[in-house]
Design a protein around this motif. Structure first.
Motif, PDB file in Angstrom:
ATOM      1  N   ALA A  26    -108.278  15.048  30.627  1.00 59.58           N
ATOM      2  CA  ALA A  26    -109.498  15.861  30.623  1.00 59.58           C
ATOM      3  C   ALA A  26    -109.707  16.465  29.238  1.00 59.58           C
ATOM      4  N   ILE A  29    -115.590  20.483  28.064  1.00 66.59           N
ATOM      5  CA  ILE A  29    -116.952  20.252  28.543  1.00 66.59           C
ATOM      6  C   ILE A  29    -117.972  20.972  27.674  1.00 66.59           C
ATOM      7  N   ASP A  34    -111.526  24.659  25.613  1.00 60.67           N
ATOM      8  CA  ASP A  34    -111.282  24.177  26.981  1.00 60.67           C
ATOM      9  C   ASP A  34    -110.073  23.250  27.038  1.00 60.67           C
ATOM     10  N   SER A  99    -113.113  10.583  28.579  1.00 64.34           N
ATOM     11  CA  SER A  99    -114.565  10.414  28.611  1.00 64.34           C
ATOM     12  C   SER A  99    -115.156  11.340  27.549  1.00 64.34           C
ATOM     13  N   GLY A 102    -115.001  16.570  29.842  1.00 62.27           N
ATOM     14  CA  GLY A 102    -114.490  16.830  31.175  1.00 62.27           C
ATOM     15  C   GLY A 102    -113.460  15.819  31.635  1.00 62.27           C
ATOM     16  N   THR A 103    -113.356  15.674  32.950  1.00 55.27           N
ATOM     17  CA  THR A 103    -112.349  14.811  33.551  1.00 55.27           C
ATOM     18  C   THR A 103    -112.882  13.392  33.734  1.00 55.27           C
ATOM     19  N   ILE A 106    -115.099  11.294  36.885  1.00 53.40           N
ATOM     20  CA  ILE A 106    -116.000  12.163  37.647  1.00 53.40           C
ATOM     21  C   ILE A 106    -117.410  11.948  37.107  1.00 53.40           C
ATOM     22  N   ASP A 108    -118.123   9.463  35.382  1.00 50.88           N
ATOM     23  CA  ASP A 108    -117.847   8.913  34.056  1.00 50.88           C
ATOM     24  C   ASP A 108    -117.088   7.602  34.230  1.00 50.88           C
ATOM     25  N   PRO A 128    -104.697  17.262  33.738  1.00 46.24           N
ATOM     26  CA  PRO A 128    -105.855  18.011  34.240  1.00 46.24           C
ATOM     27  C   PRO A 128    -106.396  19.016  33.245  1.00 46.24           C
ATOM     28  N   CYS A 131    -113.584  20.457  34.158  1.00 48.14           N
ATOM     29  CA  CYS A 131    -114.451  19.603  34.979  1.00 48.14           C
ATOM     30  C   CYS A 131    -115.691  20.422  35.301  1.00 48.14           C
ATOM     31  N   ILE A 134    -116.323  21.487  39.078  1.00 50.23           N
ATOM     32  CA  ILE A 134    -115.443  22.543  39.593  1.00 50.23           C
ATOM     33  C   ILE A 134    -115.737  23.872  38.906  1.00 50.23           C
ATOM     34  N   TYR A 177    -124.923  16.362  39.592  1.00 45.16           N
ATOM     35  CA  TYR A 177    -125.345  16.415  38.202  1.00 45.16           C
ATOM     36  C   TYR A 177    -126.798  15.963  38.096  1.00 45.16           C
TER      37      TYR A 177
END
Length: 293
Positions: A26, A29, A34, A99, A102-103, A106, A108, A128, A131, A134, A177
């Motif tokens: 991850a 974002i 992050d 990606s 983010g994760t 998801i 992606d 992790p 995301c 979440i 999204y």
């Protein structure tokens, strides 16, 4: 390769394998802080980084002074690249999958890679972190005991309306999204599907300087975004509460029990016994059964 050293303490086990390992990492974002320390350690140690957009990932790596071999694995070449990545793992190389934000997986790219690696017995470990789905629901004020992530809204109006109706009827909080160029059309469809007073929560630009949360009716949200079109820009997460169960509705279990009892006694008495057995209200059961008849 970028670094021949293999990460020996970054996986989920201390077991040394002759084969390499795929790390699903991850990334931020919005705010670069992050990122986790473990993600930085993995990205610094693997032999190859498979990225959705190499230019985007190279900027991230440059910020953290990480030098690595980066290859592109995106929607258009993922199936072809999956076999190549698996070959590298079998050669003992370690690979990180990332990606743009983010994760991975998801909404992606990454499914084809992870699926093939799992099928062939390669070790796949999550690293992790951030995301958007979440992060958004955790601050939405909506129920989080049961929720579902349902990806991007459909492109066509009719499909979107059905999408919103299904999400609402699920009875749980739904996270989705939406793109900036389609947000207003989607909200119009949400209004058509579920009415002007439908509650909705929007979260955008999470962890960035202009992070925004808006909670209200769909009409209020449309007005909010129309007042300043700049509010329609950015990475958007939409969330809907689920339809609440009718407390007066009679369950299939209660109906079946009452019907069995009716073979031996009047309806009212049958409802009384069922109400006591199921800890329900006798009058509500009796009224519901009369309506069914």
């Amino acid at each position: 390769m970028a670094n021949s050293q293999k990460p020996t303490d970054l996986g989920t086990s201390n077991h040394q394998s002759a084969k390499g390992q795929l790390f699903v990492v991850a990334t931020p974002i919005g705010n670069l802080e992050d990122i986790t320390q473990r993600a930085l350690s993995v990205l610094s140690s693997v032999d190859i980084i498979a990225a959705e957009d190499t230019r985007h990932t190279n900027k991230l790596l440059s910020h953290f002074s990480i030098k690595a071999k980066v290859i592109a694995v995106h929607d258009h070449n993922e199936k072809q690249k999956a076999s190549e990545l698996l070959d590298w793992l079998e050669q003992g190389l370690n690979v990180a999958l990332v990606s743009d934000a983010g994760t991975p997986l998801i909404s992606d790219p990454g499914y084809a890679v992870v699926n093939l690696c799992r099928e062939k017995g390669a070790k796949v470990s999550p690293i992790p972190g951030a995301c958007a789905a979440i992060a958004a629901v955790s601050c939405s004020g909506l129920a989080t005991d049961r929720f579902q992530f349902i990806g991007f809204t459909p492109a066509k109006s009719k499909a979107r309306q059905e999408f919103f109706i299904d999400a609402f009827n699920s009875g749980m909080t739904s996270i989705m999204y939406e793109s900036t160029h389609r947000i207003m059309a989607s909200l119009d469809d949400l209004k058509l599907a579920l009415g002007d007073e439908q509650k909705v929560v929007l979260a955008k630009e999470l962890t960035k300087s202009f992070e925004t949360f808006f909670s209200g009716t769909v009409v209020e949200l449309i007005d909010f975004l129309t007042e300043d079109t700049a509010r329609q820009k950015g990475e958007i997460v939409l969330m809907l509460p689920g339809k609440q169960a009718d407390k007066n509705a009679i369950s299939p279990e209660a109906i079946k029990l009452i019907q069995l009892l009716q073979a031996e006694m009047p309806l009212k008495k049958a409802c009384g016994i069922a109400a006591e057995y199921l800890d329900l209200k006798k009058n509500a059961l009796y009224k519901a059964m009369l309506e069914l008849e």
